[in-house]
Design an enzyme around this catalytic site. Structure first.
Site, PDB file in Angstrom:
ATOM      1  N   GLU A  80      99.739  37.120  62.513  1.00  0.00           N
ATOM      2  CA  GLU A  80     100.602  37.469  63.662  1.00  0.00           C
ATOM      3  C   GLU A  80      99.927  37.096  64.989  1.00  0.00           C
ATOM      4  OE1 GLU A  80     103.437  40.049  63.874  1.00  0.00           O
ATOM      5  OE2 GLU A  80     103.964  39.519  61.819  1.00  0.00           O
ATOM      6  N   ASP A 133     113.470  39.909  55.461  1.00  0.00           N
ATOM      7  CA  ASP A 133     112.033  40.214  55.472  1.00  0.00           C
ATOM      8  C   ASP A 133     111.792  41.361  56.435  1.00  0.00           C
ATOM      9  OD1 ASP A 133     109.292  40.056  54.966  1.00  0.00           O
ATOM     10  OD2 ASP A 133     108.951  38.692  56.630  1.00  0.00           O
ATOM     11  N   SER A 134     110.646  41.996  56.279  1.00  0.00           N
ATOM     12  CA  SER A 134     110.269  43.053  57.220  1.00  0.00           C
ATOM     13  C   SER A 134     110.027  42.460  58.615  1.00  0.00           C
ATOM     14  CB  SER A 134     109.003  43.752  56.726  1.00  0.00           C
ATOM     15  OG  SER A 134     107.984  42.790  56.508  1.00  0.00           O
ATOM     16  N   CYS A 193     102.400  37.585  49.661  1.00  0.00           N
ATOM     17  CA  CYS A 193     102.833  38.138  50.954  1.00  0.00           C
ATOM     18  C   CYS A 193     103.433  36.996  51.777  1.00  0.00           C
ATOM     19  CB  CYS A 193     101.631  38.745  51.679  1.00  0.00           C
ATOM     20  SG  CYS A 193     102.000  39.284  53.361  1.00  0.00           S
ATOM     21  N   HIS A 202     103.272  36.228  54.773  1.00  0.00           N
ATOM     22  CA  HIS A 202     102.440  35.621  55.814  1.00  0.00           C
ATOM     23  C   HIS A 202     101.391  34.649  55.260  1.00  0.00           C
ATOM     24  CE1 HIS A 202     104.277  38.767  58.116  1.00  0.00           C
ATOM     25  NE2 HIS A 202     103.590  38.496  59.199  1.00  0.00           N
ATOM     26  N   CYS A 226     110.584  39.344  51.472  1.00  0.00           N
ATOM     27  CA  CYS A 226     109.461  40.267  51.661  1.00  0.00           C
ATOM     28  C   CYS A 226     108.894  40.690  50.300  1.00  0.00           C
ATOM     29  CB  CYS A 226     109.953  41.493  52.426  1.00  0.00           C
ATOM     30  SG  CYS A 226     108.679  42.724  52.712  1.00  0.00           S
TER      31      CYS A 226
HETATM   32  N1  DGL Z   1     106.672  40.901  54.571  1.00  0.00           N
HETATM   33  C1  DGL Z   1     105.545  41.632  54.040  1.00  0.00           C
HETATM   34  C2  DGL Z   1     105.246  41.132  52.628  1.00  0.00           C
HETATM   35  O1  DGL Z   1     105.588  40.027  52.251  1.00  0.00           O
HETATM   36  C3  DGL Z   1     104.317  41.510  54.930  1.00  0.00           C
HETATM   37  C4  DGL Z   1     104.467  42.210  56.271  1.00  0.00           C
HETATM   38  C5  DGL Z   1     104.660  43.715  56.140  1.00  0.00           C
HETATM   39  O2  DGL Z   1     103.709  44.421  55.734  1.00  0.00           O
HETATM   40  O3  DGL Z   1     105.752  44.186  56.420  1.00  0.00           O
HETATM   41  O4  DGL Z   1     104.663  41.859  51.863  1.00  0.00           O
END
Ligand code: DGL
Length: 313
Positions: A159, A18-19, A205, A207, A82
């Site tokens: 976050e 993931d990012s 997403c 999150h 991600c």
């Molecule tokens: N992990 C990203 C997603 O699921 C969200 C956070 C980001 O923008 O890097 O799209």
């Protein structure tokens, strides 16, 4: 968190990328499906957020991250937790590494198809994911109509931890609920303008699963919409487990993809294993302390020590 269990010997190592650490929601869902697998999780926290970046940059970062997991951690299978990387860089990742790669978009769309009666589906995601139209394209292939909306304020709110609708947190949760309400009202207005009747909402997403209780509350407060919420983390974990089972049956799968000796059911917990400790190694490109502190919220249990890695700029 990296204690080796007897059943871990000879089982695949699954790389989860993931990012940031939001993708731990996908790892949490994978652990429910396949607790006996070994996991290596990488959060590219130094280069987060991906959701506001260009396709070229996301593809570069995602390919480098995938190469770290495969070449340096020996993962035999990759789950791209991600949504943004899955939407914009799945091809680049598949080209960069010689192992099977599963993204979150198609499982999310499949789950929406299973849930939706009207065929009209709402999708909330980052800017980059929405601009790619990956979800609406995946929906179209399945005969659904997807209506997407970028919700860029939601990732920072998660976050910040403004997610809990509990005593002492009600003011911050109300702010987040207001933001959710505004986005969902806009999305519903878009659907109405197109004369669509959505009955399903995809959380596109990493999150957003943490906002699920607030989202469901807002949907109830907005009237009897009957909208079902789909978490692409759960759908992806279920699809990963299904693929393992398929891979265990040589007649039903492509030889190049048959890398595992065991199927998903070999990775399930038995009742006697209530004290089971999952085998997870977590890596981050920055802010390991924050990852350890907040990651448990996403994973549902402590992440254990997070190792710092440098993937370059
Ligand atoms: N992990 C990203 C997603 O699921 C969200 C956070 C980001 O923008 O890097 O799209």
């Amino acid at each position: 968190m990296s204690k080796t269990n007897k059943k871990n010997i000879g089982v695949p190592t699954i790389g989860v990328f993931d990012s940031g650490f939001g993708g731990l929601t996908v790892l949490r869902a994978l652990l429910k499906q396949m607790p006996h697998a070994r996991y290596a999780f990488l959060g590219d926290t130094a280069r987060l957020p991906y959701g506001s970046k260009s396709r070229r940059t996301i593809a570069k970062y995602a390919a480098e991250s995938a190469q770290f997991l495969v070449h340096e951690q020996g993962t035999e299978y990759l789950v791209i937790a991600c949504n943004t990387a899955s939407a914009l860089a799945l091809d680049a990742i598949q080209e960069a590494v010689p192992v099977p790669v599963l993204g979150v978009i198609e499982p999310g769309a499949q789950a929406a198809r299973a849930a939706s009666k009207t065929g009209d589906v709402l999708v909330i995601a980052t800017d980059a994911t929405v601009q790619s139209h990956a979800y609406s394209n995946a929906c179209r292939v399945l005969g659904l109509h997807g209506i997407e909306r970028a919700c860029p304020l939601l990732v920072p709110l998660v976050e910040e931890g403004w997610i809990a609708d509990s005593p002492g947190h009600s003011v911050t949760a109300e702010v987040t609920s207001q933001v959710i309400r505004i986005y969902l009202d806009q999305l519903q207005a878009d659907a109405k303008a197109e004369n669509l009747h959505p009955d399903t909402l995809v959380l596109g997403c990493t999150h957003y699963p943490l906002l699920r209780p607030l989202i469901e509350k807002v949907l109830i407060q907005s009237g009897p919409s009957g909208i079902r919420v789909i978490d692409s983390a759960e759908a992806t974990a279920a699809e990963a487990a299904r693929l393992f089972t398929l891979q265990n049956n040589p007649q039903r799968c492509h030889p190049e993809r048959s890398r595992f000796s065991g199927g998903a059911k070999d990775l399930l917990l038995t009742e006697a294993e209530s004290d089971f400790i999952p085998n997870i190694r977590c890596f981050a490109t920055d802010s390991v302390e924050k990852f350890e502190r907040l990651g448990s919220r996403f994973l549902g249990c402590p992440t254990g020590p997070v190792e710092l890695v440098d993937l370059g700029g």
